[in-house]
Enzyme design. Sequence first.
Site, PDB file in Angstrom:
ATOM      1  N   ASP A 130       0.811  -1.220   0.000  1.00 33.92           N
ATOM      2  CA  ASP A 130       0.000   0.000   0.000  1.00 33.92           C
ATOM      3  C   ASP A 130       0.843   1.268   0.000  1.00 33.92           C
ATOM      4  OD1 ASP A 130       0.988  -0.422   2.564  1.00 33.92           O
ATOM      5  OD2 ASP A 130      -0.964  -0.778   3.465  1.00 33.92           O
TER       6      ASP A 130
ATOM      7  N   ASN B 208      -7.223  -2.451  14.507  1.00 33.49           N
ATOM      8  CA  ASN B 208      -8.614  -2.713  14.110  1.00 33.49           C
ATOM      9  C   ASN B 208      -8.734  -3.919  13.172  1.00 33.49           C
ATOM     10  OD1 ASN B 208      -7.622  -1.784  11.681  1.00 33.49           O
ATOM     11  ND2 ASN B 208      -8.910   0.038  11.571  1.00 33.49           N
TER      12      ASN B 208
ATOM     13  N   HIS C 246      -7.002  -4.400  10.332  1.00 29.04           N
ATOM     14  CA  HIS C 246      -6.731  -4.201   8.904  1.00 29.04           C
ATOM     15  C   HIS C 246      -5.478  -4.955   8.478  1.00 29.04           C
ATOM     16  CE1 HIS C 246      -4.302  -0.188   9.510  1.00 29.04           C
ATOM     17  NE2 HIS C 246      -3.492  -1.212   9.538  1.00 29.04           N
TER      18      HIS C 246
ATOM     19  N   GLU D  98      -9.475  -1.586   5.610  1.00 29.82           N
ATOM     20  CA  GLU D  98     -10.077  -1.251   6.895  1.00 29.82           C
ATOM     21  C   GLU D  98     -11.325  -2.105   7.146  1.00 29.82           C
ATOM     22  OE1 GLU D  98      -8.175   0.343   8.698  1.00 29.82           O
ATOM     23  OE2 GLU D  98      -7.883   2.451   8.201  1.00 29.82           O
TER      24      GLU D  98
HETATM   25  P1  PGA Z   1       2.639  -1.503  12.622  1.00 24.30           P
HETATM   26  O1  PGA Z   1       1.450  -1.414  11.574  1.00 24.30           O
HETATM   27  O2  PGA Z   1       3.558  -2.571  12.124  1.00 24.30           O
HETATM   28  O3  PGA Z   1       3.289  -0.140  12.552  1.00 24.30           O
HETATM   29  O4  PGA Z   1       2.041  -1.814  13.922  1.00 24.30           O
HETATM   30  C1  PGA Z   1       0.840  -2.565  11.141  1.00 24.30           C
HETATM   31  C2  PGA Z   1      -0.372  -2.202  10.335  1.00 24.30           C
HETATM   32  O5  PGA Z   1      -1.048  -1.209  10.645  1.00 24.30           O
HETATM   33  O6  PGA Z   1      -0.687  -2.936   9.379  1.00 24.30           O
END
Ligand code: PGA
Length: 242
Positions: free
Chosen positions: A69, A138, A140, A145
Amino acid sequence: MSINWKAAQNYEELSKLAADIFEQQLQENEKSVLGLATGGTPEGLYSELVQRYNDGKISFEKATSFNLDEYVGLSADHPASYHYFMDTHLFHKVNMRRDSIHLPSGDAEDLQAIAEAYDKKIEASGGIDLQLLGIGVNGHIGFNEPGSSFEASTNIIKLTDSTREQNKIYFDSIVDVPSYAITMGIKTIMQAKKIVLLIAGSDKQGAIDHLSSGIITEDFPASILHKHTDVTIIYTGVEKKN
Ligand code: PGA
């Protein structure tokens, strides 16, 4: 086949276990198509891969990569962009060929066309052999999302407040965090032949509880992984209760 859960003693071990999976993948097939992820969690994995590359254990020369992404509106040289993250943590430090690296562009004029072309490029490459994932608090995966369709291909998505809050540490202030992102869709992710998901830190306890419950729902995007045949979840700093 059910998910293969691996508990790591600490973050360093998690990074090494993940690097072992990448090393094995590259040894089995030097032309592997790697699906890559950004965020705090995979930073240790990338330093481990750089170390192994420096030690002559792995080569990225013939590999291809597709990132999950990118933020909409950020140029590749913006320090909080995922292009920048990947360059600094991996691509500038290993022998990956520039034309084998793919990230969705977040600042193109026609993002819809970029999204459609991205899936076609993945398909043309033969598909992703090994996809790395992190998880949001959450649930995702990529930037899919809660509520995202399990049938979605690469698309443009509105970020939730919780995601923007989680990621504001990479920006001067919350108002600078983009509201939209372009992300590989759930369907695209699920087409990867093999998936490794990394979970580190107590703020992800709720996420691991959800995932280990086995309930599959679009309200918790990562739950779709139960339907994949080859998923390994490596975790540390969280407790797997069932
Ligand atoms: P993080 O993010 O590795 O910074 O915790 C993971 C994500 O939001 O997919």
